[in-house]
Design an enzyme around this catalytic site. Structure first.
Site, PDB file in Angstrom:
ATOM      1  N   ASP A 222       0.871  -1.274  -0.006  1.00 29.78           N
ATOM      2  CA  ASP A 222       0.111  -0.094  -0.016  1.00 29.78           C
ATOM      3  C   ASP A 222       0.869   1.215   0.045  1.00 29.78           C
ATOM      4  O   ASP A 222       2.030   1.063   0.434  1.00 29.78           O
ATOM      5  CB  ASP A 222      -0.819   0.004   1.312  1.00 29.78           C
ATOM      6  CG  ASP A 222      -0.404  -0.290   2.520  1.00 29.78           C
ATOM      7  OD1 ASP A 222       0.897   0.067   2.716  1.00 29.78           O
ATOM      8  OD2 ASP A 222      -0.918  -0.999   3.140  1.00 29.78           O
TER       9      ASP A 222
ATOM     10  N   ASP B 210       1.426   5.090   1.362  1.00 33.55           N
ATOM     11  CA  ASP B 210       0.879   6.144   2.529  1.00 33.55           C
ATOM     12  C   ASP B 210       1.522   7.564   1.892  1.00 33.55           C
ATOM     13  O   ASP B 210       2.740   7.526   1.419  1.00 33.55           O
ATOM     14  CB  ASP B 210       1.482   5.791   3.720  1.00 33.55           C
ATOM     15  CG  ASP B 210       0.663   4.568   4.155  1.00 33.55           C
ATOM     16  OD1 ASP B 210      -0.503   4.338   3.823  1.00 33.55           O
ATOM     17  OD2 ASP B 210       1.374   3.758   5.112  1.00 33.55           O
TER      18      ASP B 210
ATOM     19  N   ASP C   8       9.032   4.722  13.824  1.00 32.67           N
ATOM     20  CA  ASP C   8       9.851   3.708  14.311  1.00 32.67           C
ATOM     21  C   ASP C   8      11.294   3.476  13.977  1.00 32.67           C
ATOM     22  O   ASP C   8      12.160   3.450  14.836  1.00 32.67           O
ATOM     23  CB  ASP C   8       8.864   2.387  14.479  1.00 32.67           C
ATOM     24  CG  ASP C   8       8.378   2.124  13.109  1.00 32.67           C
ATOM     25  OD1 ASP C   8       8.795   2.503  12.153  1.00 32.67           O
ATOM     26  OD2 ASP C   8       7.387   0.938  13.121  1.00 32.67           O
TER      27      ASP C   8
HETATM   28  P1  ATP Z   1       3.948  -2.631   6.053  1.00 29.62           P
HETATM   29  O1  ATP Z   1       4.508  -2.983   4.589  1.00 29.62           O
HETATM   30  O2  ATP Z   1       3.781  -3.982   6.830  1.00 29.62           O
HETATM   31  O3  ATP Z   1       2.652  -1.870   5.649  1.00 29.62           O
HETATM   32  P2  ATP Z   1       4.930   0.005   7.108  1.00 29.62           P
HETATM   33  O4  ATP Z   1       6.219   0.500   7.212  1.00 29.62           O
HETATM   34  O5  ATP Z   1       4.112   0.594   5.793  1.00 29.62           O
HETATM   35  O6  ATP Z   1       4.942  -1.638   6.515  1.00 29.62           O
HETATM   36  P3  ATP Z   1       2.567   0.402   8.608  1.00 29.62           P
HETATM   37  O7  ATP Z   1       2.083  -0.273   9.901  1.00 29.62           O
HETATM   38  O8  ATP Z   1       1.614   0.448   7.743  1.00 29.62           O
HETATM   39  O9  ATP Z   1       4.030  -0.191   8.241  1.00 29.62           O
HETATM   40  O10 ATP Z   1       2.840   1.881   9.051  1.00 29.62           O
HETATM   41  C1  ATP Z   1       3.372   2.966   8.344  1.00 29.62           C
HETATM   42  C2  ATP Z   1       4.441   4.008   8.700  1.00 29.62           C
HETATM   43  O11 ATP Z   1       3.950   4.441   9.979  1.00 29.62           O
HETATM   44  C3  ATP Z   1       5.694   2.994   9.115  1.00 29.62           C
HETATM   45  O12 ATP Z   1       6.548   2.782   7.954  1.00 29.62           O
HETATM   46  C4  ATP Z   1       6.274   3.936  10.370  1.00 29.62           C
HETATM   47  O13 ATP Z   1       6.947   4.948   9.898  1.00 29.62           O
HETATM   48  C5  ATP Z   1       5.055   4.478  11.193  1.00 29.62           C
HETATM   49  N1  ATP Z   1       4.612   3.691  12.075  1.00 29.62           N
HETATM   50  C6  ATP Z   1       3.734   2.556  12.244  1.00 29.62           C
HETATM   51  N2  ATP Z   1       3.314   1.963  13.260  1.00 29.62           N
HETATM   52  C7  ATP Z   1       4.466   2.659  14.259  1.00 29.62           C
HETATM   53  C8  ATP Z   1       4.520   2.685  15.612  1.00 29.62           C
HETATM   54  N3  ATP Z   1       4.162   1.944  16.248  1.00 29.62           N
HETATM   55  N4  ATP Z   1       5.566   3.612  16.017  1.00 29.62           N
HETATM   56  C9  ATP Z   1       6.088   4.343  15.255  1.00 29.62           C
HETATM   57  N5  ATP Z   1       5.922   4.662  14.017  1.00 29.62           N
HETATM   58  C10 ATP Z   1       5.004   3.743  13.503  1.00 29.62           C
HETATM   59 MG    MG Z   2       2.143   0.262   5.261  1.00 30.62          MG
END
Ligand code: ATP
Ligand code: MG
Length: 450
Positions: free
Chosen positions: A71, A73, A153
């Site tokens: 996805d 963002d 994170d």
């Molecule tokens: P995925 O491919 O699993 O979706 P992702 O990195 O996009 O990985 P998401 O859970 O969609 O993970 O979160 C989007 C973004 O938001 C992360 O890349 C991170 O920058 C931030 N984020 C998400 N959860 C946290 C958290 N618990 N603490 C700090 N930042 C977070």
């Molecule tokens: Mg994501």
């Protein structure tokens, strides 16, 4: 202008006013046309209206690693209201932490306003609001792009891609960490894990999914802080468990969790399963199958997966109840209910999965009945396919004879005549008329027709 062209050609880094390294295309290789159209359009519309609109988080990381993002963002300096006004098909989601969903066709892009972890409204209080364990209680204060990066994170998750210039803004050397395949938390590891203990689970998930090494400083406090997961709402833990199991790298993820001692707070049943050789073989087979399905873009069902995770316990209780004198079918149903009740306190698998898990489990004894009309009826069952896949895992782990799995595979493939010849002598009891006396050869322990 000349400097920009120079940077573009030689992949040079510059530093933005906010302190980020700004990397030109040659240094990261992400092309604008690799973005989803909707994500690109969202960034462009924001930029045309005078706002920042950057791709952020997992999508930038995945593109950098040559993976296809699941996805996209977008992060912006526009407020949710301002974003909402720019896009006809958009809506504000959430109350406290508002984000905007921008929709184009069937694609939805999540647009988040830059946020800060700092509490700016209450000037007298310079401490950030946390609970007694250091857990952050608010995350809804708008901030600058640099603030937004600092609250994320891991370094590899704090990268911002500007499609108009094909530049990556990197605040914490995330691009270098990506190249080194290191997962490093931003800031002081202990503070950041205390702020949100779920970050520990995310560390295990990303390390497994990306095949990254967890930086030793990031890893160090995890063993001590793992018990803080007990303070996290079960539903959030369940969401993380699902993400880990559906990541396409569930097998590695589960072992990573256990290696970090994090499974107590997420999948406590792993200890019992993995310490038993049959259980271990069964779960390994189940997770491998799930990973393979996801790699082939085939659907993987959470109910099936949780059904496999709980099966070793169901099986154990089933056998114990049978040994205690219960008949097989009622024993299985009792075991299913007991195990489902017990796990609610631990993992909190939502009840919506119960129905399918129970159906898959309850069909298992019916595979033993291979005479008469029964196998034909089982083939017609709407859950036959899932139950059969489950049966194959049991055969693969050595819990049942491999012959049984092979028989059912063949039975589905062959024509009617051959099916007929495959049927076993029907050893299961025929549906009995009431008050019929038991014939001497009939066993009292046979499974009643389901
Ligand atoms: P995925 O491919 O699993 O979706 P992702 O990195 O996009 O990985 P998401 O859970 O969609 O993970 O979160 C989007 C973004 O938001 C992360 O890349 C991170 O920058 C931030 N984020 C998400 N959860 C946290 C958290 N618990 N603490 C700090 N930042 C977070
Ligand atoms: Mg994501």
């Amino acid at each position: 202008m000349i400097r920009r062209i120079f940077n573009k050609v030689f992949g040079r880094k510059t530093r933005s006013a906010s302190g980020a390294q700004v990397l030109a295309h040659a240094a990261h290789g992400i092309r604008r046309d690799q973005l989803d159209d909707c994500a690109l359009k969202t960034c462009e519309t924001l930029a045309q209206a005078g706002y920042k609109g950057y791709l952020v988080g997992g999508a930038v990381r995945d593109l950098l690693l040559g993976k296809t993002p699941k996805d996209f963002d977008v992060a912006t300096d526009a407020t949710p209201e301002e974003v909402r006004r720019l896009f006809r098909r958009s809506r504000i989601i959430g109350r406290r932490f508002q984000i905007v969903h921008v929709m184009c066709g069937r694609v939805t892009i999540e647009v988040t306003t830059f946020r800060s972890n700092e509490q700016k409204e209450t000037d007298e209080v310079d401490e950030r609001p946390t609970d007694e364990h250091g857990r952050l209680l608010t995350d809804n204060v708008f901030g600058s792009m640099a603030d937004d990066a600092a609250r994320r994170d891991f370094t590899i998750n704090a990268l911002y891609y500007d499609p108009s210039r094909e530049e990556v803004h990197d605040y914490f050397d995330g691009v270098a960490d990506c190249k080194k395949r290191v997962l490093r938390i931003i800031g002081d590891p202990e503070t950041r894990f205390r702020e949100d203990p779920v970050r520990m689970l995310r560390a295990a998930r990303f390390a497994a999914k990306l095949d990254f090494h967890i930086d030793p400083d990031t890893r160090r406090p995890v063993a001590t802080l793992a018990p803080l997961l007990a303070n996290i709402p079960r539903a959030r833990i369940f969401d993380e468990a699902l993400k880990l199991l559906m990541s396409g790298h569930a097998l590695r993820g589960v072992h990573q969790l256990r290696a970090e001692g994090l499974h107590h707070g997420m999948l406590p049943l792993l200890d019992t399963i993995l310490d038993d050789p049959t259980g271990e073989r069964f779960i390994t087979a189940a997770l491998k199958t799930t990973d393979a399905r996801i790699a082939q873009d085939k659907p993987a069902s959470p109910a099936f997966l949780f059904g496999t995770l709980l099966w070793p316990q169901v099986l154990q209780r089933w056998q114990a109840l049978e040994a205690g004198g219960e008949k097989p079918q009622p024993a299985l149903f009792m075991a299913m209910d007991e195990v489902l009740d017990a796990q609610r306190g631990q993992l909190a698998i939502p009840r919506r999965y119960d129905g399918m898990m129970k159906e898959i489990w309850a069909l298992q004894p019916r595979f033993e009945q291979r005479g008469g009309q029964r196998p034909y009826r089982l083939l017609e069952h709407p859950r036959f396919r899932a139950a059969y896949d489950f049966l194959l895992l049991r055969a693969e782990s050595g819990e049942i004879d491999a012959e049984m799995g092979e028989w059912w595979t063949r039975f589905q493939d062959v024509d009617d005549d051959e099916r007929e010849s495959m049927l076993k002598v029907d050893s299961a009891p025929k549906p009995r008329r009431r008050r019929k006396r038991k014939s001497p050869g009939e066993s009292a322990n046979d499974t009643p027709p389901a």
